[in-house]
Design an enzyme around this catalytic site. Structure first.
Site, PDB file in Angstrom:
ATOM      1  N   CYS A   1      21.228 -33.574   8.393  1.00  0.00           N
ATOM      2  CA  CYS A   1      21.751 -34.527   9.378  1.00  0.00           C
ATOM      3  C   CYS A   1      23.279 -34.454   9.460  1.00  0.00           C
ATOM      4  CB  CYS A   1      21.363 -35.944   8.983  1.00  0.00           C
ATOM      5  SG  CYS A   1      19.619 -36.123   8.668  1.00  0.00           S
TER       6      CYS A   1
ATOM      7  N   ARG B   1      24.515 -27.794  11.683  1.00  0.00           N
ATOM      8  CA  ARG B   1      23.767 -28.279  10.520  1.00  0.00           C
ATOM      9  C   ARG B   1      22.267 -28.372  10.826  1.00  0.00           C
ATOM     10  NH1 ARG B   1      27.242 -30.813   6.925  1.00  0.00           N
ATOM     11  NH2 ARG B   1      25.660 -32.228   6.148  1.00  0.00           N
TER      12      ARG B   1
ATOM     13  N   TRP C   1      17.855 -34.408  11.147  1.00  0.00           N
ATOM     14  CA  TRP C   1      16.978 -33.291  10.786  1.00  0.00           C
ATOM     15  C   TRP C   1      15.837 -33.937  10.022  1.00  0.00           C
ATOM     16  CZ3 TRP C   1      15.211 -30.674   6.349  1.00  0.00           C
ATOM     17  CH2 TRP C   1      14.798 -29.349   6.542  1.00  0.00           C
TER      18      TRP C   1
ATOM     19  N   ASN D   1      22.102 -39.718   5.908  1.00  0.00           N
ATOM     20  CA  ASN D   1      21.749 -38.321   5.631  1.00  0.00           C
ATOM     21  C   ASN D   1      21.287 -38.283   4.184  1.00  0.00           C
ATOM     22  OD1 ASN D   1      21.615 -35.564   5.270  1.00  0.00           O
ATOM     23  ND2 ASN D   1      23.844 -35.281   5.215  1.00  0.00           N
ATOM     24  N   GLY D   2      20.113 -37.698   3.924  1.00  0.00           N
ATOM     25  CA  GLY D   2      19.615 -37.622   2.555  1.00  0.00           C
ATOM     26  C   GLY D   2      18.227 -38.215   2.455  1.00  0.00           C
TER      27      GLY D   2
ATOM     28  N   GLU E   1      19.764  -9.024   2.050  1.00  0.00           N
ATOM     29  CA  GLU E   1      20.551  -9.809   2.997  1.00  0.00           C
ATOM     30  C   GLU E   1      20.256  -9.387   4.439  1.00  0.00           C
ATOM     31  OE1 GLU E   1      21.984 -12.452   2.993  1.00  0.00           O
ATOM     32  OE2 GLU E   1      23.454 -12.452   4.595  1.00  0.00           O
TER      33      GLU E   1
ATOM     34  N   LYS F   1      18.809 -11.936   7.271  1.00  0.00           N
ATOM     35  CA  LYS F   1      19.502 -12.185   8.552  1.00  0.00           C
ATOM     36  C   LYS F   1      18.546 -11.963   9.714  1.00  0.00           C
ATOM     37  CE  LYS F   1      22.344 -13.926   7.634  1.00  0.00           C
ATOM     38  NZ  LYS F   1      22.900 -14.253   6.373  1.00  0.00           N
TER      39      LYS F   1
ATOM     40  N   GLU G   1      15.901 -14.820   9.914  1.00  0.00           N
ATOM     41  CA  GLU G   1      16.308 -16.177  10.269  1.00  0.00           C
ATOM     42  C   GLU G   1      16.778 -16.330  11.711  1.00  0.00           C
ATOM     43  OE1 GLU G   1      19.331 -17.822   7.714  1.00  0.00           O
ATOM     44  OE2 GLU G   1      20.381 -15.925   7.591  1.00  0.00           O
TER      45      GLU G   1
ATOM     46  N   HIS H   1       5.421   1.202  -5.085  1.00  0.00           N
ATOM     47  CA  HIS H   1       4.557   0.294  -5.839  1.00  0.00           C
ATOM     48  C   HIS H   1       3.881  -0.734  -4.928  1.00  0.00           C
ATOM     49  CE1 HIS H   1       5.986   2.091  -9.490  1.00  0.00           C
ATOM     50  NE2 HIS H   1       7.242   1.883  -9.105  1.00  0.00           N
TER      51      HIS H   1
ATOM     52  N   LYS I   1      22.373 -25.686   8.081  1.00  0.00           N
ATOM     53  CA  LYS I   1      23.485 -24.978   7.430  1.00  0.00           C
ATOM     54  C   LYS I   1      23.690 -25.453   6.003  1.00  0.00           C
ATOM     55  CE  LYS I   1      27.212 -22.299   7.646  1.00  0.00           C
ATOM     56  NZ  LYS I   1      26.902 -20.860   7.562  1.00  0.00           N
TER      57      LYS I   1
HETATM   58  C1  F6R Z   1      21.419 -17.800   5.312  1.00  0.00           C
HETATM   59  C2  F6R Z   1      22.144 -18.856   4.639  1.00  0.00           C
HETATM   60  C3  F6R Z   1      21.423 -19.593   3.570  1.00  0.00           C
HETATM   61  C4  F6R Z   1      22.412 -20.142   2.531  1.00  0.00           C
HETATM   62  C5  F6R Z   1      21.667 -21.024   1.527  1.00  0.00           C
HETATM   63  C6  F6R Z   1      22.587 -21.523   0.443  1.00  0.00           C
HETATM   64  O1  F6R Z   1      22.190 -17.167   6.285  1.00  0.00           O
HETATM   65  O2  F6R Z   1      23.258 -19.151   4.960  1.00  0.00           O
HETATM   66  O3  F6R Z   1      20.456 -18.790   2.966  1.00  0.00           O
HETATM   67  O4  F6R Z   1      23.030 -19.088   1.881  1.00  0.00           O
HETATM   68  O5  F6R Z   1      21.097 -22.105   2.198  1.00  0.00           O
HETATM   69  O6  F6R Z   1      23.651 -22.214   0.996  1.00  0.00           O
HETATM   70  P1  F6R Z   1      25.035 -22.353   0.263  1.00  0.00           P
HETATM   71  O7  F6R Z   1      25.662 -21.016   0.211  1.00  0.00           O
HETATM   72  O8  F6R Z   1      25.806 -23.323   1.089  1.00  0.00           O
HETATM   73  O9  F6R Z   1      24.723 -22.872  -1.109  1.00  0.00           O
END
Ligand code: F6R
Length: 621
Positions: A2, A27, A84, A108-109, A494, A498, A501, A517, A616
């Site tokens: 949120c 977010r 959210w 938020n929470g 990674e 990417k 997502e 394997h 985020k």
């Molecule tokens: C993916 C991404 C997430 C964050 C994860 C941890 O692109 O950004 O996988 O890396 O949610 O977030 P942080 O780095 O803020 O602890």
């Protein structure tokens, strides 16, 4: 998660709040709302009560904006929220603010004891209009206000009854000249203006108005008036000095790029220059002490490094683990924070925990760090957001200085984390005498050249776009495999994350040696296989893996150094990267993978900056 924005001052508040919420769109959210306290001129003198307008809408912020444009709400004190969903579906009734009596609350929470509190409140005859835990907080404040004279004290009393992680902002028509803001394990900052003050979930929401921020501590409850902020902690008044944030408002704008993600991919060379600035000292082939959050004594006495992180940060941490072992010769392991916190891991005072997190607020990483701290380990936070929760519980902080990252999919924060972790390895190696001056100098010189090597890769953006169109979009690829070895293994992970997502294409990152394997069974003429094969000691081995893919008709997209012929010969597509020191290849190999995902998503028309279901800053488990 949120987003919250609150304002108190002389200006009409709706546009300030909506614009602030827009900066928090990254977010993630599914509904939005606003509560505005409306005091008509001279009303207080006449003894009239202020009005409290609440407007809510399901969907994007534009929906709320449309309602507000059609029916503007007057007032200079208010709070807004993007939700959210955690408790209850994304409906208008569940959207915040929640209004009970004279009080409107955004949150938020998660309130952990919401079930018992709801039962108690129902038994007292309280009626609920939503399925949210937030409405419980609104009832508790409303009840407390029946006996307490001030909103501040009533909120303190109400919050003493709840458990969990929360950032809460409250307005009331009974006290139209205050906002209450409280924080416990969920992000909330106060913006300090002239004759006006703000509250928000994150700094970018307020950069258009102020650069001076107060970072609340867990357990703080603040009373904001236009001219004054009072902060209470455990019933006592406390001083929390404001800090100046050097992020500029334009850093939080798209500046002509189609998406924040694309802008942030292109910002990487500059972000890394900022991470290195003032830390790399070529004259002494060393890293500046006092800049990495670890004292020389701790660097020498540490017996083991444990890197904890989630998601993309976990991938950076895997590269960090490899560097700490290969460069500094310190035993190192890397763990998913969400797993580590729930297993009986052995941690003691000889361990250095390195928590890697761009936001500094990730709930699992924060909880794992607190647990390790209780068991005596020393904590280093490698974090981008200054003043966030993880560095505050850590013994030291190593800020990555990548600037605000708005796109939900992390790009520049990832490469800035890589730079920080490489510097940490050099720092540890130099303090412990395990890294020679000569090798250190060579590494650091090459590291300083990385921004220009990345700029070279960015010139390949057009090629990446064509490859994405041909191999991922035109063929309607449903599954992809990313292969890498050594430092290219976390890059394969990674690249796959990417793609998943933002383009919603299923992808797996694999250590290439593991392919036979299991995943080799998947390979056929429909399967794009991205082979990350820079010039390092693994090159020949991964070239053999590429042959195995080709033998099964897999479509190879090769990320190879300029001058490579071996893999290029059998690949459908080739993207070249500059030849860099073998320890530094992740900085250049990850860029084409970010661009491939970006263009695949853009060509498919997905919501690149706010992919579905993602947030985020993940402040819940
Ligand atoms: C993916 C991404 C997430 C964050 C994860 C941890 O692109 O950004 O996988 O890396 O949610 O977030 P942080 O780095 O803020 O602890």
């Amino acid at each position: 998660m949120c987003g919250i924005v609150g304002y108190i001052g002389p200006r009409s508040c709706t546009s300030i709040i909506v614009e602030g919420l827009r900066k928090l769109e990254y977010r993630g959210y599914d509904s939005a709302g606003i509560a505005v306290v409306d005091v008509s001129p001279g009303a207080q003198a006449k003894g009239e009560q202020a009005k409290l307008h609440v407007v809510r809408a399901v969907g994007k912020l534009g929906k709320l904006d449309d309602v507000l444009r059609e029916k503007p709400v007057p007032g200079t004190v208010g709070v807004g929220h993007t939700r959210w969903a955690t408790h209850g579906r994304p409906t208008e009734a569940n959207a915040h603010p929640h209004l009970v009596g004279d009080v409107a609350v955004v949150h938020n929470g998660i309130l952990e004891n919401h079930v018992e509190l709801r039962r108690e409140l129902l038994a007292k005859g309280r009626k609920f209009l939503s399925e949210t835990d937030t409405e419980i907080a609104a009832h508790l404040i409303d009840i407390a206000l029946q006996t307490e004279s001030s909103l501040l004290v009533a909120t303190q009393r109400a919050l003493a009854q709840v458990r969990g992680a929360f950032a809460i902002v409250v307005v009331s028509r009974r006290e139209p000249d205050v906002i209450i803001a409280a924080r416990n394990f969920s992000p909330l900052v106060l913006g300090v203006g002239e004759g006006e003050n703000f509250a928000a979930s994150d700094v970018p929401a307020l950069l258009a108005h102020t650069r001076d921020f107060i970072f609340l501590e867990d357990g703080d409850v603040a009373e904001l008036r236009a001219e004054k902020i009072t902060i209470m902690h455990a019933g006592q008044k406390v001083e929390r000095p404001s800090k100046r944030v050097d992020w500029s408002p334009t850093q939080a704008e798209k500046q002509g790029y189609k998406h924040f993600m694309l802008k942030e991919i292109f910002e990487q060379p500059t972000a890394i220059e900022n991470t290195l600035r003032g830390r790399v000292i070529l004259e002494t082939a060393d890293i500046e002490e006092g800049e990495v959050g670890v004292t020389a004594a701790l660097a020498k006495s540490t017996r083991r490094v444990i890197l904890l992180a989630c998601g993309t940060s976990h991938h950076a941490a895997i590269a960090g683990r490899n560097w700490i072992e290969s460069i500094a010769k310190v035993p190192a392991q890397v763990e998913l924070a969400s797993e580590f916190r729930y297993r009986d891991a052995i941690v003691d005072e000889h361990d250095l925990i390195v928590a890697v997190s761009q936001s500094g607020e990730t709930a699992d990483t924060l909880a794992a760090v607190k647990d390790a701290k209780r068991r005596g380990a020393k904590i280093l936070a490698v974090v981008n957001v200054v003043g966030s929760a993880i560095p505050r519980v850590a013994d030291g902080a190593f800020y990555t200085h990548a600037g605000p990252e708005i796109g939900v999919a992390s790009t520049k924060c990832f490469t800035a984390q890589l730079a920080a972790l490489l510097m940490l390895a050099v720092y540890l190696g130099r303090r412990r005498g395990t890294l020679t001056e000569e090798r250190s100098l060579s590494l650091l010189q090459h590291l300083c050249e990385i921004p220009s090597a990345m700029r070279e890769v960015l010139e390949e953006a057009g090629t990446c776009q064509k490859v994405a169109r041909r191999q991922l979009v035109a063929t309607d690829a449903r599954d992809c495999l990313f292969l890498g070895r050594g430092l290219s293994f976390p890059i394969a992970l990674e690249g796959a994350l990417k793609l998943k997502e933002i383009s919603y294409v299923h992808a797996e990152g694999y250590a290439a040696g593991e392919m036979k394997h299991g995943p080799i069974a998947l390979i056929d003429a429909q399967m794009p296989v991205i082979v990350v094969a820079p010039n390092d000691s693994h090159y020949e081995k991964i070239a053999s893996n590429a042959q195995e893919v080709r033998a099964r008709e897999g479509r190879i997209i090769a990320i190879v150094p300029k001058g490579d012929h071996t893999i290029a010969q059998i690949a459908q597509e080739v993207i070249h990267v500059p030849d860099v020191d073998p320890e530094l290849t992740p900085f250049v190999t990850v860029v084409p993978l970010q661009l491939l995902s970006y263009y695949a998503a853009d060509l498919k028309g997905t919501d690149v900056d706010q992919p579905r279901n993602l947030a985020k800053t993940v402040t819940v488990e």
